[in-house]
Design a protein around this motif. Structure first.
Motif, mmCIF file in Angstrom:
data_model
loop_
_atom_site.group_PDB
_atom_site.id
_atom_site.type_symbol
_atom_site.label_atom_id
_atom_site.label_comp_id
_atom_site.label_asym_id
_atom_site.label_seq_id
_atom_site.Cartn_x
_atom_site.Cartn_y
_atom_site.Cartn_z
ATOM 1 N N ASP A 1 -15.034 12.264 7.904
ATOM 2 C CA ASP A 1 -13.734 11.931 8.485
ATOM 3 C C ASP A 1 -13.867 10.593 9.194
ATOM 4 O O ASP A 1 -14.854 10.357 9.900
ATOM 5 N N ASP A 2 -12.890 9.706 9.033
ATOM 6 C CA ASP A 2 -13.012 8.381 9.645
ATOM 7 C C ASP A 2 -12.887 8.427 11.171
ATOM 8 O O ASP A 2 -13.115 7.427 11.839
ATOM 9 N N SER A 3 -12.584 9.594 11.739
ATOM 10 C CA SER A 3 -12.603 9.710 13.200
ATOM 11 C C SER A 3 -14.038 9.657 13.732
ATOM 12 O O SER A 3 -14.245 9.498 14.938
ATOM 13 N N LYS B 1 -7.592 -0.010 7.807
ATOM 14 C CA LYS B 1 -7.048 1.326 7.521
ATOM 15 C C LYS B 1 -7.352 1.732 6.083
ATOM 16 O O LYS B 1 -7.863 2.824 5.836
ATOM 17 N N ALA B 2 -7.068 0.834 5.148
ATOM 18 C CA ALA B 2 -7.327 1.153 3.735
ATOM 19 C C ALA B 2 -8.816 1.370 3.491
ATOM 20 O O ALA B 2 -9.210 2.302 2.783
ATOM 21 N N GLN C 1 -13.759 7.563 3.297
ATOM 22 C CA GLN C 1 -13.798 8.937 3.797
ATOM 23 C C GLN C 1 -14.195 9.880 2.673
ATOM 24 O O GLN C 1 -13.677 9.806 1.565
ATOM 25 N N ARG D 1 -8.386 2.218 -4.244
ATOM 26 C CA ARG D 1 -9.161 3.315 -3.656
ATOM 27 C C ARG D 1 -10.105 3.926 -4.686
ATOM 28 O O ARG D 1 -11.261 4.218 -4.403
ATOM 29 N N ASP E 1 -10.130 4.703 5.168
ATOM 30 C CA ASP E 1 -9.621 5.851 4.416
ATOM 31 C C ASP E 1 -10.305 5.985 3.059
ATOM 32 O O ASP E 1 -10.595 7.085 2.604
ATOM 33 N N GLN F 1 0.814 -1.222 0.000
ATOM 34 C CA GLN F 1 0.000 0.000 0.000
ATOM 35 C C GLN F 1 0.844 1.267 0.000
ATOM 36 O O GLN F 1 0.424 2.277 -0.544
ATOM 37 N N TYR F 2 2.016 1.216 0.610
ATOM 38 C CA TYR F 2 2.853 2.406 0.719
ATOM 39 C C TYR F 2 4.269 2.102 0.237
ATOM 40 O O TYR F 2 4.758 1.001 0.396
#
Length: 140
Positions: free
Chosen positions: A85-87, A72-73, A79, A37, A76, A19-20
């Protein structure tokens, strides 16, 4: 049962190792992660949930990698589509199932409700109903 539920079946994201990557001293999303994504954003209807706490359930089917690495992916990618926001995600249920590799995601607003996790019912019948609602079919 929540009234306004968002639901989608998605492909699995690339593994965390894919992913990164570092490009010129900076960490960025790889092409595979960007492609996944974009696929999610084209697949899922853009329809924001009301502001406030959100509950999300994820059924991970046929994944060989850790289920926590998928989150996580996924959060995100959604979002700006299902939430600003995923928060805002206050309650998260993740479960692994066998079957064709995919993610079955459901999200709904829990504004005005207690954000603590619901009590787990002990009866097998209640657990079976919850499982059917979560993935839309019996576990195989």
């Amino acid at each position: 049962m929540p009234r306004d539920v968002r639901e989608a079946t998605l492909s699995l994201p690339p593994s965390v190792n894919h992913q990164y990557a570092r490009y010129g001293g900076r960490v960025r999303l790889t092409d595979a992660a960007k492609s996944w994504r974009e696929t999610v954003q084209w697949t899922v209807q853009r329809h924001l949930l009301p502001a406030g706490p959100i509950a999300v359930s994820v059924a991970v089917q046929g994944a060989r990698h850790d289920i926590d690495n998928v989150l996580k992916a996924l959060l995100d990618a959604l979002q700006g589509i299902w939430w600003q926001d995923d928060s805002a995600v206050a309650w998260l249920l993740v479960r692994r199932y066998s079957g064709e590799p995919c993610l079955i995601v459901k999200a709904w607003s829990i504004a005005g409700e207690a954000t603590a996790a619901p009590r787990v019912r002990k009866s097998p019948r209640a657990q079976s109903r919850w499982r059917q609602w979560l993935v839309g079919k019996d576990e195989r």
